[in-house]
Design a protein around this motif. Structure first.
Motif, PDB file in Angstrom:
ATOM      1  N   LEU A   1       0.824  -1.206   0.000  1.00 20.57           N
ATOM      2  CA  LEU A   1       0.000   0.000   0.000  1.00 20.57           C
ATOM      3  C   LEU A   1       0.861   1.260   0.000  1.00 20.57           C
ATOM      4  O   LEU A   1       0.615   2.212  -0.761  1.00 20.57           O
ATOM      5  CB  LEU A   1      -0.930   0.001   1.217  1.00 20.57           C
ATOM      6  CG  LEU A   1      -2.111  -0.966   1.194  1.00 20.57           C
ATOM      7  CD1 LEU A   1      -2.848  -0.923   2.512  1.00 20.57           C
ATOM      8  CD2 LEU A   1      -3.055  -0.634   0.042  1.00 20.57           C
ATOM      9  N   ILE A   2       1.885   1.259   0.860  1.00 23.29           N
ATOM     10  CA  ILE A   2       2.766   2.433   0.938  1.00 23.29           C
ATOM     11  C   ILE A   2       3.520   2.627  -0.378  1.00 23.29           C
ATOM     12  O   ILE A   2       3.663   3.750  -0.881  1.00 23.29           O
ATOM     13  CB  ILE A   2       3.751   2.275   2.103  1.00 23.29           C
ATOM     14  CG1 ILE A   2       2.983   2.292   3.438  1.00 23.29           C
ATOM     15  CG2 ILE A   2       4.799   3.391   2.087  1.00 23.29           C
ATOM     16  CD1 ILE A   2       3.835   1.967   4.640  1.00 23.29           C
ATOM     17  N   GLY A   3       3.981   1.507  -0.948  1.00 20.43           N
ATOM     18  CA  GLY A   3       4.706   1.602  -2.213  1.00 20.43           C
ATOM     19  C   GLY A   3       3.835   2.134  -3.341  1.00 20.43           C
ATOM     20  O   GLY A   3       4.270   2.973  -4.142  1.00 20.43           O
ATOM     21  N   LEU A   4       2.579   1.647  -3.414  1.00 13.30           N
ATOM     22  CA  LEU A   4       1.671   2.141  -4.449  1.00 13.30           C
ATOM     23  C   LEU A   4       1.365   3.620  -4.246  1.00 13.30           C
ATOM     24  O   LEU A   4       1.296   4.399  -5.213  1.00 13.30           O
ATOM     25  CB  LEU A   4       0.369   1.327  -4.429  1.00 13.30           C
ATOM     26  CG  LEU A   4       0.468  -0.104  -4.956  1.00 13.30           C
ATOM     27  CD1 LEU A   4      -0.860  -0.829  -4.773  1.00 13.30           C
ATOM     28  CD2 LEU A   4       0.864  -0.107  -6.432  1.00 13.30           C
TER      29      LEU A   4
ATOM     30  N   LEU B   1       2.141   6.435  -6.989  1.00 12.12           N
ATOM     31  CA  LEU B   1       1.066   7.236  -7.583  1.00 12.12           C
ATOM     32  C   LEU B   1       1.221   8.724  -7.271  1.00 12.12           C
ATOM     33  O   LEU B   1       0.908   9.587  -8.103  1.00 12.12           O
ATOM     34  CB  LEU B   1      -0.297   6.731  -7.087  1.00 12.12           C
ATOM     35  CG  LEU B   1      -0.700   5.338  -7.584  1.00 12.12           C
ATOM     36  CD1 LEU B   1      -1.987   4.875  -6.897  1.00 12.12           C
ATOM     37  CD2 LEU B   1      -0.890   5.347  -9.098  1.00 12.12           C
ATOM     38  N   LEU B   2       1.702   9.022  -6.063  1.00 15.07           N
ATOM     39  CA  LEU B   2       1.806  10.428  -5.674  1.00 15.07           C
ATOM     40  C   LEU B   2       2.889  11.169  -6.441  1.00 15.07           C
ATOM     41  O   LEU B   2       2.919  12.409  -6.451  1.00 15.07           O
ATOM     42  CB  LEU B   2       2.062  10.540  -4.168  1.00 15.07           C
ATOM     43  CG  LEU B   2       0.880  10.127  -3.285  1.00 15.07           C
ATOM     44  CD1 LEU B   2       1.255  10.208  -1.813  1.00 15.07           C
ATOM     45  CD2 LEU B   2      -0.344  10.991  -3.578  1.00 15.07           C
ATOM     46  N   THR B   3       3.783  10.430  -7.067  1.00 12.71           N
ATOM     47  CA  THR B   3       4.780  11.101  -7.919  1.00 12.71           C
ATOM     48  C   THR B   3       4.176  11.544  -9.240  1.00 12.71           C
ATOM     49  O   THR B   3       4.748  12.377  -9.946  1.00 12.71           O
ATOM     50  CB  THR B   3       5.964  10.160  -8.201  1.00 12.71           C
ATOM     51  OG1 THR B   3       5.475   8.986  -8.875  1.00 12.71           O
ATOM     52  CG2 THR B   3       6.673   9.774  -6.915  1.00 12.71           C
ATOM     53  N   GLU B   4       3.012  10.970  -9.575  1.00 12.09           N
ATOM     54  CA  GLU B   4       2.383  11.281 -10.863  1.00 12.09           C
ATOM     55  C   GLU B   4       1.152  12.170 -10.723  1.00 12.09           C
ATOM     56  O   GLU B   4       0.767  12.853 -11.665  1.00 12.09           O
ATOM     57  CB  GLU B   4       1.978   9.975 -11.577  1.00 12.09           C
ATOM     58  CG  GLU B   4       3.112   9.005 -11.801  1.00 12.09           C
ATOM     59  CD  GLU B   4       4.119   9.545 -12.805  1.00 12.09           C
ATOM     60  OE1 GLU B   4       3.721  10.368 -13.668  1.00 12.09           O
ATOM     61  OE2 GLU B   4       5.300   9.136 -12.742  1.00 12.09           O
TER      62      GLU B   4
ATOM     63  N   LEU C   1      -6.968  14.471  -6.124  1.00  9.08           N
ATOM     64  CA  LEU C   1      -6.829  13.047  -6.419  1.00  9.08           C
ATOM     65  C   LEU C   1      -5.797  12.406  -5.504  1.00  9.08           C
ATOM     66  O   LEU C   1      -5.987  11.273  -5.030  1.00  9.08           O
ATOM     67  CB  LEU C   1      -6.437  12.856  -7.887  1.00  9.08           C
ATOM     68  CG  LEU C   1      -6.269  11.400  -8.340  1.00  9.08           C
ATOM     69  CD1 LEU C   1      -7.554  10.620  -8.126  1.00  9.08           C
ATOM     70  CD2 LEU C   1      -5.859  11.356  -9.817  1.00  9.08           C
ATOM     71  N   ALA C   2      -4.724  13.109  -5.222  1.00 11.07           N
ATOM     72  CA  ALA C   2      -3.705  12.578  -4.321  1.00 11.07           C
ATOM     73  C   ALA C   2      -4.274  12.382  -2.918  1.00 11.07           C
ATOM     74  O   ALA C   2      -3.985  11.386  -2.237  1.00 11.07           O
ATOM     75  CB  ALA C   2      -2.502  13.513  -4.279  1.00 11.07           C
ATOM     76  N   VAL C   3      -5.102  13.340  -2.471  1.00 13.57           N
ATOM     77  CA  VAL C   3      -5.733  13.225  -1.150  1.00 13.57           C
ATOM     78  C   VAL C   3      -6.633  11.996  -1.104  1.00 13.57           C
ATOM     79  O   VAL C   3      -6.655  11.247  -0.112  1.00 13.57           O
ATOM     80  CB  VAL C   3      -6.526  14.501  -0.821  1.00 13.57           C
ATOM     81  CG1 VAL C   3      -7.310  14.316   0.485  1.00 13.57           C
ATOM     82  CG2 VAL C   3      -5.591  15.691  -0.709  1.00 13.57           C
ATOM     83  N   LYS C   4      -7.389  11.739  -2.177  1.00  7.81           N
ATOM     84  CA  LYS C   4      -8.273  10.574  -2.220  1.00  7.81           C
ATOM     85  C   LYS C   4      -7.480   9.272  -2.164  1.00  7.81           C
ATOM     86  O   LYS C   4      -7.871   8.309  -1.493  1.00  7.81           O
ATOM     87  CB  LYS C   4      -9.128  10.611  -3.491  1.00  7.81           C
ATOM     88  CG  LYS C   4     -10.208  11.685  -3.474  1.00  7.81           C
ATOM     89  CD  LYS C   4     -11.057  11.595  -4.728  1.00  7.81           C
ATOM     90  CE  LYS C   4     -12.201  12.615  -4.688  1.00  7.81           C
ATOM     91  NZ  LYS C   4     -13.060  12.530  -5.897  1.00  7.81           N
ATOM     92  N   ILE C   5      -6.363   9.214  -2.855  1.00  6.27           N
ATOM     93  CA  ILE C   5      -5.540   8.002  -2.861  1.00  6.27           C
ATOM     94  C   ILE C   5      -5.022   7.704  -1.462  1.00  6.27           C
ATOM     95  O   ILE C   5      -5.073   6.566  -0.975  1.00  6.27           O
ATOM     96  CB  ILE C   5      -4.370   8.157  -3.852  1.00  6.27           C
ATOM     97  CG1 ILE C   5      -4.897   8.178  -5.290  1.00  6.27           C
ATOM     98  CG2 ILE C   5      -3.356   7.027  -3.660  1.00  6.27           C
ATOM     99  CD1 ILE C   5      -3.838   8.460  -6.322  1.00  6.27           C
TER     100      ILE C   5
END
Length: 546
Positions: free
Chosen positions: A28-31, A35-38, A43-47
């Motif tokens: 989970l942390i890795g994903l 994702l947060l680099t992109e 959307l980042a807050v939702k992820i």
């Protein structure tokens, strides 16, 4: 497998749970990091929020440092002061088995016996020990068979099988808790999504627009996927320890045969499935018969009546003993098939101790069985059920229950008649349909097989006549019952039989009113129906048409 290897395996399986949780958290942390680099912004807050919600059950499961204590099952405490004979037997068998005497005895309503212990430091330090002894099992076993059952349970402790139970239980509880939390969160998300879609649909309809169907198929998918992973691991743990658990059962059976006797052990293994099946039948057909009319058996008879059933159905019990299940209850069952256990015990040399402890029934070890049955009712039945009235006896209980069942009967014939006439299904309405030669058109509305529906003439009548007979007989009995003219013959050995007063059998032959009723029903449903005998039998309330 020795104690050391079993301990190592139990520890590895428990550690595997933590390792699996850590791996999933790392994924989970890795994903998130990837994702947060992109993506940025909302959307980042939702992820991050979704990942946090998925991580909560994992963290909670890992943080459970001890297994929950739980509560005693419903039952009554059997103290040594109240039950000296039972305690003497329990103490004798514990010493003969080379293990410690239980600290408590709890009498329950299960067809089961079990000795449990609450050890400390993951099984390294013994804890308090409790014997749970099911009253239905006490009623169904002889004293010799009871001795074998108790020694079997002690055999697990004498062999050290239970020393590692804390590790095993802790792992199972933690996995179960995590799976439960994931499913609960998934169900919550589905409910919220359904409510949102239904609200949106209602708004569209209010505006005169067409609303689409509610679709929640993809909601909560991630939670269910994680639950499936832990469910898979839980099953892996069960399968990994299954062979050892079954070997321990065989070893406990051998201990029982050594102490209580080969024949007593084999007969106990045969008896327990028969008693369990009989008890389930007893609860459904006798003990709970009056619940729909808020009526209980006489005080103490809710459990005490089971002994009467077993005594009256000895032939049925013999057949059940001969039909041993040859497969485990489920693939994950830790117990070997009962047939295999019996085969192994009966293959041992005869030792002449099949009747060790006497041939008496198990309740003889209790000081006052009737008092125990009554006290168990108070302990295990719900408060609202205990508030029900008590029947004067089993016949009165049967009469009240059957009267209620007949008054609310809704057979296929009732449903077909209501559809055909467009009015409530009553006996007078059915007799009028028969007299108007419309019986077989009515019968076409009964549920039937394709073969019956395709049949014509006499073949069709032969297909539907059994259903018509059952329905018509029920309607006639309901008519008698409504007029308080029907009584039922109570029996422990066979199904209840309706008993009609002799005054109703105006046309009865020497075989009595029941035979007259059967003949009248058959005449009404013959190829050329005649309701005369039936109308005469139930006259004057239903006179024949002019």
């Amino acid at each position: 497998m020795g104690m050391t290897l079993r301990a190592l395996r139990a520890l590895i399986l428990l550690c595997g749970f933590y390792l699996l949780s850590v791996v999933l958290l790392a994924v989970l942390i890795g994903l998130d990091a990837l994702l947060l680099t992109e993506v940025h912004g909302l959307l980042a807050v939702k992820i991050v929020a979704v990942s946090a919600l998925l991580a909560v059950p994992l963290v909670r499961g890992m943080s459970m440092l001890r297994s929950p204590r739980g509560e005693d099952p419903p039952g009554i405490e059997a103290t040594e002061q109240d039950e000296p004979r039972l305690w003497a037997l329990v103490r004798e068998l514990a010493h003969a088995s080379g293990t410690r005497v239980p600290d408590r005895i709890l009498l329950t309503d299960d067809v089961n016996a079990a000795v449990s212990e609450r050890p400390r430091l993951l099984g390294l330090i013994p804890g308090p020990r409790r014997l749970d002894l099911g009253v239905p099992l006490l009623i169904g076993l002889t004293e010799a068979q009871l001795r074998a059952v108790l020694v079997h349970e002690y055999g697990h402790f004498a062999g050290g099988d239970t020393r590692l139970s804390a590790l095993v239980v802790r792992g199972r509880v933690q996995i179960g808790r995590v799976v439960e939390q994931f499913h609960a969160r998934a169900d919550s998300k589905v409910a919220a999504e359904r409510a949102r879609q239904e609200q949106a649909a209602a708004k569209r309809v209010a505006k005169g627009k067409k609303a689409g169907p509610v679709d929640t198929r993809g909601t909560g998918l991630l939670h269910r996927m994680l639950a499936a992973i832990f469910t898979w691991y839980g099953r892996l743990c069960l399968r990994a320890s299954q062979s050892t658990a079954r070997s321990q059962e065989f070893a406990a059976d051998l201990a029982a045969a050594r102490v209580a006797g080969r024949d007593a052990t084999a007969s106990a293994l045969r008896e327990i499935p028969a008693v369990a099946a009989s008890y389930e039948f007893y609860l459904d057909s006798y003990a709970t018969l009056g619940l729909p009319v808020r009526l209980l058996p006489p005080r103490g008879a809710f459990f005490g009546g089971f002994a009467e059933l077993l005594a009256a159905r000895a032939d049925n019990l013999a057949a059940l003993r001969a039909q041993l299940p040859s497969a485990p209850v489920s693939p994950d069952d830790s117990h070997p098939p009962i047939a295999e256990r019996v085969r192994r015990i009966e293959a041992l040399p005869a030792d002449g101790r099949g009747a060790a402890g006497g041939d008496g029934t198990s309740p003889a070890v209790l000081t006052d069985p009737a008092r125990t049955w009554a006290a168990l009712e108070d302990a295990v039945l719900r408060t609202e059920i205990l508030a029900f009235e008590r029947a004067a006896g089993w016949p009165e209980l049967l009469d009240a229950a059957m009267a209620d069942a007949l008054s609310s009967a809704h057979t296929p014939l009732h449903r077909a008649l209501a559809q055909y006439t467009g009015s409530p299904a009553t006996l007078p309405a059915l007799l009028d349909v028969i007299d108007d030669n419309r019986l077989w058109r009515l019968a076409e509305r009964l549920p039937m097989s394709e073969e019956a529906a395709a049949a014509k003439g006499r073949a069709f009548r032969a297909f539907v006549r059994p259903s018509l007979t059952d329905g018509l007989r029920t309607m006639v009995l309901a008519e008698f019952s409504a007029r308080s003219l029907l009584r039922w013959e109570f029996s422990w050995s066979r199904p209840a039989a309706a008993r009609l007063p002799g005054s109703l059998a105006a046309q009865a032959t020497g075989d009595g009113p029941e035979a007259a009723l059967d003949a009248a029903v058959a005449a009404a449903l013959a190829d050329h129906p005649d309701t005369g005998p039936l109308r005469a039998l139930i006259a004057p309330e239903l006179p024949a048409p002019a």
